[in-house]
Design an enzyme around this catalytic site. Structure first.
Site, short mmCIF file in Angstrom:
data_model
loop_
_atom_site.label_atom_id
_atom_site.label_comp_id
_atom_site.label_asym_id
_atom_site.label_seq_id
_atom_site.Cartn_x
_atom_site.Cartn_y
_atom_site.Cartn_z
N LYS A 197 57.38 50.49 56.46
CA LYS A 197 56.23 50.08 57.27
C LYS A 197 56.64 48.87 58.10
O LYS A 197 56.93 47.80 57.56
CB LYS A 197 55.06 49.73 56.35
CG LYS A 197 53.86 49.15 57.08
CD LYS A 197 52.66 48.98 56.17
CE LYS A 197 51.51 48.31 56.90
NZ LYS A 197 50.31 48.16 56.08
N LYS A 250 55.95 54.41 59.11
CA LYS A 250 54.77 53.96 59.83
C LYS A 250 55.12 52.78 60.73
O LYS A 250 55.80 51.88 60.25
CB LYS A 250 53.73 53.54 58.78
CG LYS A 250 52.48 52.91 59.33
CD LYS A 250 51.64 52.35 58.22
CE LYS A 250 50.44 51.67 58.86
NZ LYS A 250 49.74 50.80 57.98
C1 PBG Z 1 46.66 47.49 55.23
C2 PBG Z 1 46.87 48.58 56.22
C3 PBG Z 1 47.05 48.49 57.60
C4 PBG Z 1 47.18 49.78 58.07
C5 PBG Z 1 47.12 50.63 56.98
N1 PBG Z 1 46.94 49.87 55.83
C6 PBG Z 1 47.00 47.29 58.50
C7 PBG Z 1 48.09 46.31 58.47
O1 PBG Z 1 49.07 46.43 57.73
O2 PBG Z 1 47.93 45.31 59.18
C8 PBG Z 1 47.36 50.17 59.52
C9 PBG Z 1 46.80 51.51 59.86
C10 PBG Z 1 46.54 51.72 61.33
O3 PBG Z 1 46.84 50.88 62.19
O4 PBG Z 1 46.02 52.80 61.63
N2 PBG Z 1 47.78 46.71 54.99
#
Ligand code: PBG
Ligand code: ZN
Length: 329
Positions: A197, A250
């Protein structure tokens, strides 16, 4: 001269020569934002076509997407500012939005696969994914003291009936901590690791939706630097070792190289890609302003993600994607 145009002469021929399996309802995971209200259906300003729902309206919506064949959902909880605190304790409240939504959906539709996102950022007053600790007069996001809280949150969601929990905090060891807690409690939920991520501006619309922008600093000390490649492979490796059942890359479209690498190294079958909020909003908004045709641009983007090697795709467009296919029949 080689005659390539024979492969493209008609729609039927193009179908015959397609090298990418079509994206079916079974391959899609549909994200939802849920709060603790009743009768709520508020469109999210940063995500046109996506709604904040309450458990009751969620169940109704799930009934509709089920008719399209969509049978996997991902839940994010939304709580008011006054429910947030330093530790994000609303995250593991058994009466909080996610456990309530899980119970409501599973009661009516036991065959729908419910995945619960596990993180603290939507529940902490500071908007970070972990606990804050001061070291040498500087605030840091503390890894190890966050782990039991993520484990506790995951257990609360599994106890409510979630089929999978998906830790997204990017704390080292979070999958192992959750696995141990679930085992301890005899809970059989699976784990989807948000493994590779990246720290990404593409999460912008999501953060407006759950009001989880960090109050200070950013997420670059825990989410991955987008100039790294091998680290992502090692993150996935670690999550698998720690007991993740599925792993994720992601965002998706800007990181197709990572999807491809992960698919060839670990196999496609356990690989999930997340077309995140910013990817969705970008295409949606540009299509609405006439830059391109919405259906065509989403078809092309989702196909690219599939072609790179993702077995499952999380997409805010999943519902419309299938609705439009239905209409075409
Ligand atoms: C929580 C989380 C996030 C997303 C999924 N879980 C936000 C982040 O990490 O700031 C992003 C999902 C999206 O942008 O559709 N940590
Ligand atoms: Zn988070």
């Amino acid at each position: 001269m080689k005659r390539f145009r024979q492969f493209r002469a008609s729609a039927e021929l193009r179908d015959i020569y397609s090298e990418v399996p079509p994206i079916l309802a079974d391959d899609l995971i549909y994200p939802y934002f849920v709060n603790s209200g009743k009768g709520v259906r508020d469109e999210i300003a940063s995500l046109p076509g996506v709604y904040e729902l309450s458990p009751d309206t969620l169940v109704k919506d799930v009934g509709e997407i089920k008719a399209l064949g969509l049978n996997k959902i991902l839940l994010f909880g939304v709580v008011p500012e006054e429910a947030k605190n330093e530790t994000g304790s609303a995250a593991w409240d058994p009466e909080g939005p996610v456990p309530a939504a899980v119970r409501a959906v599973k009661e009516k539709y036991p065959d729908v696969t419910v995945i619960a996102d596990v993180c603290l950022c939507g529940y902490t007053s500071h908007g970070h994914c972990g606990l804050i600790r001061e070291v040498n007069g500087k605030k840091i996001i503390d890894n190890d003291s966050t782990l039991p809280l993520l484990a506790r949150t995951a257990a609360a969601y599994a106890r409510a009936g979630a089929d999978f929990v998906a830790p997204s905090a990017m704390m080292d060891g979070q999958v192992a901590a959750i696995r141990a807690e679930l085992d301890n409690e005899g809970l059989s939920a699976g784990i989807i690791g948000y493994s590779a991520k990246y720290a990404s501006a593409y999460y912008g619309p999501f953060r407006s939706a759950v009001h989880s922008s960090p109050a200070f600093g950013d997420r670059r000390t825990y989410q991955m630097d987008y100039r790294t490649v091998r680290q992502g492979i090692e993150e996935i490796e670690a999550d698998i070792e720690e007991g993740a059942d599925l792993v994720m890359v992601k965002p998706a479209l800007a990181y197709l190289d990572m999807i491809e690498r992960a698919a060839s190294k670990f196999g496609s079958s356990r690989l999930v890609a997340y077309q995140v909020s910013g990817e969705y909003a970008m295409l949606k908004v540009a299509a609405a302003s006439g830059c391109f045709d919405e259906k065509t641009i989403f078809d092309e983007s989702l196909t690219a993600i599939r072609r790179a090697g993702a077995r499952y795709i999380i997409s805010y467009y999943a519902r419309e994607y299938l609705e439009r296919q239905e209409k075409q029949k």
